[in-house]
Scaffold this motif. Structure first.
Motif, PDB file in Angstrom:
ATOM      1  N   LEU A  63      52.136  21.937  -7.389  1.00 36.39           N
ATOM      2  CA  LEU A  63      52.358  22.876  -8.981  1.00 36.39           C
ATOM      3  C   LEU A  63      53.650  23.366  -8.779  1.00 36.39           C
ATOM      4  CD1 LEU A  63      51.395  23.546 -11.855  1.00 36.39           C
ATOM      5  CD2 LEU A  63      50.587  25.556 -10.988  1.00 36.39           C
ATOM      6  N   ALA A  98      54.591  20.813 -19.915  1.00 33.90           N
ATOM      7  CA  ALA A  98      55.739  21.114 -18.723  1.00 33.90           C
ATOM      8  C   ALA A  98      57.002  21.509 -19.698  1.00 33.90           C
ATOM      9  CB  ALA A  98      55.735  19.881 -17.881  1.00 33.90           C
ATOM     10  N   MET A 126      48.118  21.728 -15.773  1.00 29.38           N
ATOM     11  CA  MET A 126      47.575  20.536 -15.627  1.00 29.38           C
ATOM     12  C   MET A 126      45.934  20.848 -15.981  1.00 29.38           C
ATOM     13  SD  MET A 126      49.658  19.153 -12.331  1.00 29.38           S
ATOM     14  CE  MET A 126      49.038  20.245 -11.201  1.00 29.38           C
ATOM     15  N   MET A 181      56.853  21.176  -8.904  1.00 27.44           N
ATOM     16  CA  MET A 181      57.116  20.737 -10.552  1.00 27.44           C
ATOM     17  C   MET A 181      57.568  21.930 -11.207  1.00 27.44           C
ATOM     18  SD  MET A 181      53.959  18.102 -11.519  1.00 27.44           S
ATOM     19  CE  MET A 181      52.688  18.904 -11.088  1.00 27.44           C
ATOM     20  N   ARG A 206      47.599  26.322 -13.893  1.00 26.31           N
ATOM     21  CA  ARG A 206      48.946  26.817 -14.887  1.00 26.31           C
ATOM     22  C   ARG A 206      49.653  27.745 -13.724  1.00 26.31           C
ATOM     23  NH1 ARG A 206      45.905  30.609 -19.518  1.00 26.31           N
ATOM     24  NH2 ARG A 206      45.817  32.419 -18.241  1.00 26.31           N
ATOM     25  N   ILE A 225      56.085  17.626 -23.119  1.00 21.91           N
ATOM     26  CA  ILE A 225      56.989  17.828 -21.950  1.00 21.91           C
ATOM     27  C   ILE A 225      58.321  18.276 -22.521  1.00 21.91           C
ATOM     28  CG2 ILE A 225      58.301  16.599 -20.083  1.00 21.91           C
ATOM     29  CD1 ILE A 225      55.334  16.919 -19.604  1.00 21.91           C
ATOM     30  N   ARG A 254      46.472  15.660 -14.112  1.00 17.70           N
ATOM     31  CA  ARG A 254      47.331  15.186 -15.047  1.00 17.70           C
ATOM     32  C   ARG A 254      47.932  16.504 -15.945  1.00 17.70           C
ATOM     33  NH1 ARG A 254      47.038  10.280 -16.680  1.00 17.70           N
ATOM     34  NH2 ARG A 254      45.162   8.715 -16.291  1.00 17.70           N
ATOM     35  N   VAL A 255      49.340  16.261 -15.829  1.00 14.65           N
ATOM     36  CA  VAL A 255      50.222  17.536 -16.534  1.00 14.65           C
ATOM     37  C   VAL A 255      49.736  17.439 -18.048  1.00 14.65           C
ATOM     38  CG1 VAL A 255      52.304  17.796 -17.361  1.00 14.65           C
ATOM     39  CG2 VAL A 255      52.062  16.960 -14.940  1.00 14.65           C
ATOM     40  N   ILE A 272      54.031  25.284 -16.369  1.00  9.57           N
ATOM     41  CA  ILE A 272      53.364  23.924 -16.215  1.00  9.57           C
ATOM     42  C   ILE A 272      51.912  24.305 -16.328  1.00  9.57           C
ATOM     43  CG2 ILE A 272      52.576  21.910 -14.989  1.00  9.57           C
ATOM     44  CD1 ILE A 272      55.660  21.698 -13.991  1.00  9.57           C
ATOM     45  N   PRO A 302      51.072  14.206 -22.845  1.00 10.06           N
ATOM     46  CA  PRO A 302      51.424  15.457 -22.523  1.00 10.06           C
ATOM     47  C   PRO A 302      52.619  15.956 -23.428  1.00 10.06           C
ATOM     48  CG  PRO A 302      52.161  14.023 -20.899  1.00 10.06           C
ATOM     49  CD  PRO A 302      51.135  13.031 -21.976  1.00 10.06           C
TER      50      PRO A 302
END
Length: 218
Positions: free
Chosen positions: A143, A109, A116, A146, A178, A9, A105-106, A114, A7
């Motif tokens: 979501l 981000a 996923m 986060m 998203r 991040i 799963r991300v 974000i 991912p």
């Protein structure tokens, strides 16, 4: 099997010093766990799928019950308080290793939002091949939390979550969710998000309001 893409991040907006404590909400630390925890969680997810889908003779249910009782007896002595067990804090795993959360799963981000990916399993069936309408708010709510974190906002609680169901959400189909911060007003963080299929069709979207906790609020 193809290797899972790492991912992307961006933690540039996150100030860890602000997350020691907000209101009565303690800081949640990342869990350390051994090699067996991830496959154990996946096995339990499969059991959830089977529990709501099998059509077996009663003797089979009797045998399964006996084995379930053995598993309960094995695990029960290790009950732990919140923030001690790895479930919900295993950030590397789908759904952070919690059976309550959706096993998504991300992918990306950061301060801009974000994204996923994941799918709804048989356990999430509502009827006629569609995901239960009640699990979509759960996905969106997780979501939103986060998004607040990666946007560098203080720990907040959900004050409002409105979901629009645009199309039927299928099971066992790769999907994307998203979301991003729409605007900020003092303690309030307004967020928008959408759930899409592989063709980019919007299956559902939501508007949410997250409110920063005051010092006395849990």
């Amino acid at each position: 099997m193809s290797e899972r893409v790492k991912p992307v991040i961006d933690r540039s907006a996150v100030d860890e010093s602000r997350y020691e404590k907000h209101g009565g909400f303690p800081k949640v630390s990342r869990a350390k766990f051994g090699r067996n925890f991830a496959p154990f969680v996946e096995a339990m997810r499969t059991l959830q799928d089977l529990a709501v889908s099998v059509d077996a003779p009663d003797e089979v249910f009797g045998d399964a019950l006996a084995q379930a009782e053995q598993l309960i007896a094995l695990l029960d002595p290790y009950r732990a308080p919140e923030l001690q067990g790895p479930a919900g804090r295993a950030v590397e795993l789908p759904g952070r290793g919690s059976l309550l959360l959706l096993p998504w799963r991300v992918v990306e981000a950061g301060p801009d939002g974000i994204r996923m990916t994941g799918e709804f399993r048989r356990f999430h069936l509502g009827g006629n091949g569609a995901a239960h309408g009640g699990v979509l708010p759960l996905l969106f709510d997780d979501l939103l939390g986060m998004i607040v974190h990666y946007a560098g906002r203080p720990i907040s609680r959900t004050a409002y979550l409105h979901v629009n169901y645009r199309k039927i959400t299928p099971l066992e189909t790769p999907l994307t969710v998203r979301g991003r911060v729409d605007r900020i007003e003092d303690r309030k963080t307004f967020i928008t998000a959408e759930l899409l299929d592989e063709q980019g069709n919007v299956l559902a979207d939501c508007e949410g309001l997250m409110v920063q906790l005051l010092p006395w609020q849990p």
